[in-house]
Design an enzyme around this catalytic site. Sequence first.
Site, PDB file in Angstrom:
ATOM      1  N   SER A  19     -22.271  44.168 -76.024  1.00 37.56           N
ATOM      2  CA  SER A  19     -21.386  44.144 -77.200  1.00 37.56           C
ATOM      3  C   SER A  19     -22.132  44.406 -78.505  1.00 37.56           C
ATOM      4  CB  SER A  19     -20.686  42.795 -77.295  1.00 37.56           C
ATOM      5  OG  SER A  19     -19.958  42.738 -78.512  1.00 37.56           O
ATOM      6  N   SER A  21     -20.589  43.634 -81.359  1.00 42.71           N
ATOM      7  CA  SER A  21     -19.970  42.740 -82.340  1.00 42.71           C
ATOM      8  C   SER A  21     -20.945  41.713 -82.926  1.00 42.71           C
ATOM      9  CB  SER A  21     -18.763  42.030 -81.723  1.00 42.71           C
ATOM     10  OG  SER A  21     -17.755  42.973 -81.471  1.00 42.71           O
ATOM     11  N   LYS A  70      -8.379  39.905 -71.976  1.00 44.79           N
ATOM     12  CA  LYS A  70      -7.456  40.128 -73.099  1.00 44.79           C
ATOM     13  C   LYS A  70      -6.015  39.708 -72.811  1.00 44.79           C
ATOM     14  CE  LYS A  70      -9.805  43.684 -75.758  1.00 44.79           C
ATOM     15  NZ  LYS A  70      -9.706  44.971 -76.423  1.00 44.79           N
ATOM     16  N   ASP A 106      -6.978  45.438 -82.529  1.00 42.57           N
ATOM     17  CA  ASP A 106      -7.431  46.764 -82.066  1.00 42.57           C
ATOM     18  C   ASP A 106      -6.580  47.875 -82.676  1.00 42.57           C
ATOM     19  OD1 ASP A 106      -9.601  46.080 -80.448  1.00 42.57           O
ATOM     20  OD2 ASP A 106      -8.319  45.672 -78.715  1.00 42.57           O
ATOM     21  N   GLY A 129      -4.131  59.358 -72.916  1.00 38.95           N
ATOM     22  CA  GLY A 129      -4.540  58.100 -72.288  1.00 38.95           C
ATOM     23  C   GLY A 129      -3.429  57.074 -72.399  1.00 38.95           C
ATOM     24  N   ASN A 153      -0.984  61.567 -70.282  1.00 35.76           N
ATOM     25  CA  ASN A 153      -1.991  60.909 -69.452  1.00 35.76           C
ATOM     26  C   ASN A 153      -2.238  61.686 -68.165  1.00 35.76           C
ATOM     27  OD1 ASN A 153      -3.810  58.735 -69.115  1.00 35.76           O
ATOM     28  ND2 ASN A 153      -2.453  57.813 -67.601  1.00 35.76           N
ATOM     29  N   THR A 155      -2.522  60.478 -65.287  1.00 33.75           N
ATOM     30  CA  THR A 155      -1.504  59.955 -64.363  1.00 33.75           C
ATOM     31  C   THR A 155      -0.219  59.786 -65.180  1.00 33.75           C
ATOM     32  OG1 THR A 155      -3.302  58.692 -63.347  1.00 33.75           O
ATOM     33  CG2 THR A 155      -1.045  58.121 -62.677  1.00 33.75           C
TER      34      THR A 155
HETATM   35  N1  LIG Z   1     -13.536  52.423 -80.863  1.00 31.88           N
HETATM   36  C1  LIG Z   1     -13.147  51.259 -80.413  1.00 31.88           C
HETATM   37  O1  LIG Z   1     -13.176  50.240 -81.119  1.00 31.88           O
HETATM   38  C2  LIG Z   1     -12.601  51.159 -79.020  1.00 31.88           C
HETATM   39  C3  LIG Z   1     -11.804  50.063 -78.637  1.00 31.88           C
HETATM   40  C4  LIG Z   1     -11.294  50.020 -77.328  1.00 31.88           C
HETATM   41  C5  LIG Z   1     -11.587  51.032 -76.435  1.00 31.88           C
HETATM   42  N2  LIG Z   1     -12.377  52.068 -76.839  1.00 31.88           N
HETATM   43  C6  LIG Z   1     -12.699  53.155 -75.919  1.00 31.88           C
HETATM   44  O2  LIG Z   1     -11.481  53.696 -75.415  1.00 31.88           O
HETATM   45  C7  LIG Z   1     -11.669  54.193 -74.097  1.00 31.88           C
HETATM   46  C8  LIG Z   1     -10.564  53.672 -73.177  1.00 31.88           C
HETATM   47  O3  LIG Z   1     -10.638  52.271 -73.049  1.00 31.88           O
HETATM   48  P1  LIG Z   1      -9.483  51.484 -72.276  1.00 31.88           P
HETATM   49  O4  LIG Z   1      -9.856  50.048 -72.333  1.00 31.88           O
HETATM   50  O5  LIG Z   1      -8.148  51.893 -72.738  1.00 31.88           O
HETATM   51  O6  LIG Z   1      -9.676  52.027 -70.771  1.00 31.88           O
HETATM   52  P2  LIG Z   1      -8.626  52.006 -69.588  1.00 31.88           P
HETATM   53  O7  LIG Z   1      -7.654  50.901 -69.753  1.00 31.88           O
HETATM   54  O8  LIG Z   1      -9.438  52.099 -68.338  1.00 31.88           O
HETATM   55  O9  LIG Z   1      -7.792  53.404 -69.744  1.00 31.88           O
HETATM   56  C9  LIG Z   1      -8.432  54.631 -69.632  1.00 31.88           C
HETATM   57  C10 LIG Z   1      -7.421  55.753 -69.817  1.00 31.88           C
HETATM   58  O10 LIG Z   1      -8.149  56.975 -69.859  1.00 31.88           O
HETATM   59  C11 LIG Z   1      -7.699  57.846 -68.798  1.00 31.88           C
HETATM   60  N3  LIG Z   1      -8.884  58.517 -68.244  1.00 31.88           N
HETATM   61  C12 LIG Z   1      -9.998  57.927 -67.729  1.00 31.88           C
HETATM   62  N4  LIG Z   1     -10.893  58.848 -67.374  1.00 31.88           N
HETATM   63  C13 LIG Z   1     -10.304  60.064 -67.640  1.00 31.88           C
HETATM   64  C14 LIG Z   1     -10.714  61.404 -67.471  1.00 31.88           C
HETATM   65  N5  LIG Z   1     -11.922  61.700 -66.949  1.00 31.88           N
HETATM   66  N6  LIG Z   1      -9.880  62.390 -67.854  1.00 31.88           N
HETATM   67  C15 LIG Z   1      -8.668  62.109 -68.385  1.00 31.88           C
HETATM   68  N7  LIG Z   1      -8.218  60.851 -68.568  1.00 31.88           N
HETATM   69  C16 LIG Z   1      -9.027  59.849 -68.202  1.00 31.88           C
HETATM   70  C17 LIG Z   1      -7.033  56.958 -67.792  1.00 31.88           C
HETATM   71  O11 LIG Z   1      -6.088  57.746 -67.086  1.00 31.88           O
HETATM   72  P3  LIG Z   1      -5.460  57.305 -65.674  1.00 31.88           P
HETATM   73  O12 LIG Z   1      -4.299  56.402 -66.008  1.00 31.88           O
HETATM   74  O13 LIG Z   1      -5.033  58.584 -65.061  1.00 31.88           O
HETATM   75  O14 LIG Z   1      -6.543  56.595 -64.907  1.00 31.88           O
HETATM   76  C18 LIG Z   1      -6.407  55.884 -68.686  1.00 31.88           C
HETATM   77  O15 LIG Z   1      -5.173  56.325 -69.207  1.00 31.88           O
HETATM   78  C19 LIG Z   1     -13.083  53.779 -73.686  1.00 31.88           C
HETATM   79  O16 LIG Z   1     -13.931  54.872 -73.876  1.00 31.88           O
HETATM   80  C20 LIG Z   1     -13.430  52.681 -74.677  1.00 31.88           C
HETATM   81  O17 LIG Z   1     -14.824  52.617 -74.920  1.00 31.88           O
HETATM   82  C21 LIG Z   1     -12.878  52.151 -78.115  1.00 31.88           C
END
Ligand SMILES: NC(=O)c1ccc[n+]([C@@H]2O[C@H](COP(=O)([O-])OP(=O)(O)OC[C@H]3O[C@@H](n4cnc5c(N)ncnc54)[C@H](OP(=O)(O)O)[C@@H]3O)[C@@H](O)[C@H]2O)c1
Length: 280
Positions: A19, A21, A70, A106, A129, A153, A155
Amino acid sequence: MITGKTAVVGLIGNPVGHSLSPPMHNAAFEFLGLDYVYVPFQVENALIEDAIKGAPSLNIRGLNVTIPHKTSVLKYLTALDKPAELIGAVNTIKFDEKGSKGYNTDGIGAIRALEEVTPVKDKNVVMVGAGGAARAVAFQLMLSGVESLMIINRTPEKAQRLQQDIEMKLEVNISSGGLENLRSAVSNADILIDTTPRGMYPHADDHPVLSADMMHGDLVVNDLVYNPLETVLLKEAEKVGAKTVSGLKMLIYQGAEAFKIWTGKEAPVDVMERALLNVL
Ligand SMILES: NC(=O)c1ccc[n+]([C@@H]2O[C@H](COP(=O)([O-])OP(=O)(O)OC[C@H]3O[C@@H](n4cnc5c(N)ncnc54)[C@H](OP(=O)(O)O)[C@@H]3O)[C@@H](O)[C@H]2O)c1
């Protein structure tokens, strides 16, 4: 210096070792001369109830919550703010004499990041996504009065479920589809938000979800990935002159909102950004 009077806030998750944070919040406390310390706590799933119920007895003032807790923390809290209730997930808790209140900063963090570059009200947004981050961002976009949202997305069924969930709770203009709809959706959009991990370290050279030929110069492109700071998607966006927003900004602003909830003070976002850049 930590003394008997120092207020403790922190992070619960599993894992928490990665983290960013702690350095971000501790730099902000130090800069403002606040007697607070931010500590990461690794908490196993089976012990989440103990952690939430036990925190006030240790006089912990507040917690951030990360994966995988969460949603599981919800049932142990005494109140929720509106975004947390809508999203069904909490990333910040404040403990006080009234109890334990859960917040979700968030989505607000993502909107504040975008609004450094463009207002979001009345804009047409495409979001790629449909996972946890997308859910928080989507609800907050709705609360911020966007004109329309299309959720795309890999999926499509998951995007459709998120769409239906939002429609059940809010009256909004929202649609969803698979990646094959991305080109036409983006041609009519003002803002594109990529909430997938595509292009995230150590896969920084992955193909982005869309390339420059699918974008236009009036687009604002936001990648939630912050490592690397300039992702392959943002590089593509720059080729057509689109404005870009790094995921680092969302990380800073979700933290800044939590900081304000705990301390009642505006967070020094420049100090937080410098602290993050130092460790990244
Ligand atoms: N900047 C920030 O403060 C912050 C905060 C939170 C998260 N994030 C970032 O946001 C991203 C997602 O986090 P999350 O918690 O939402 O993850 P998550 O719940 O696992 O969701 C991931 C999403 O991305 C899609 N995905 C995964 N791999 C893919 C690929 N290769 N090509 C196309 N789509 C793909 C998935 O599609 P499917 O449904 O088809 O599996 C799903 O919709 C991460 O990189 C995380 O580090 C950043």
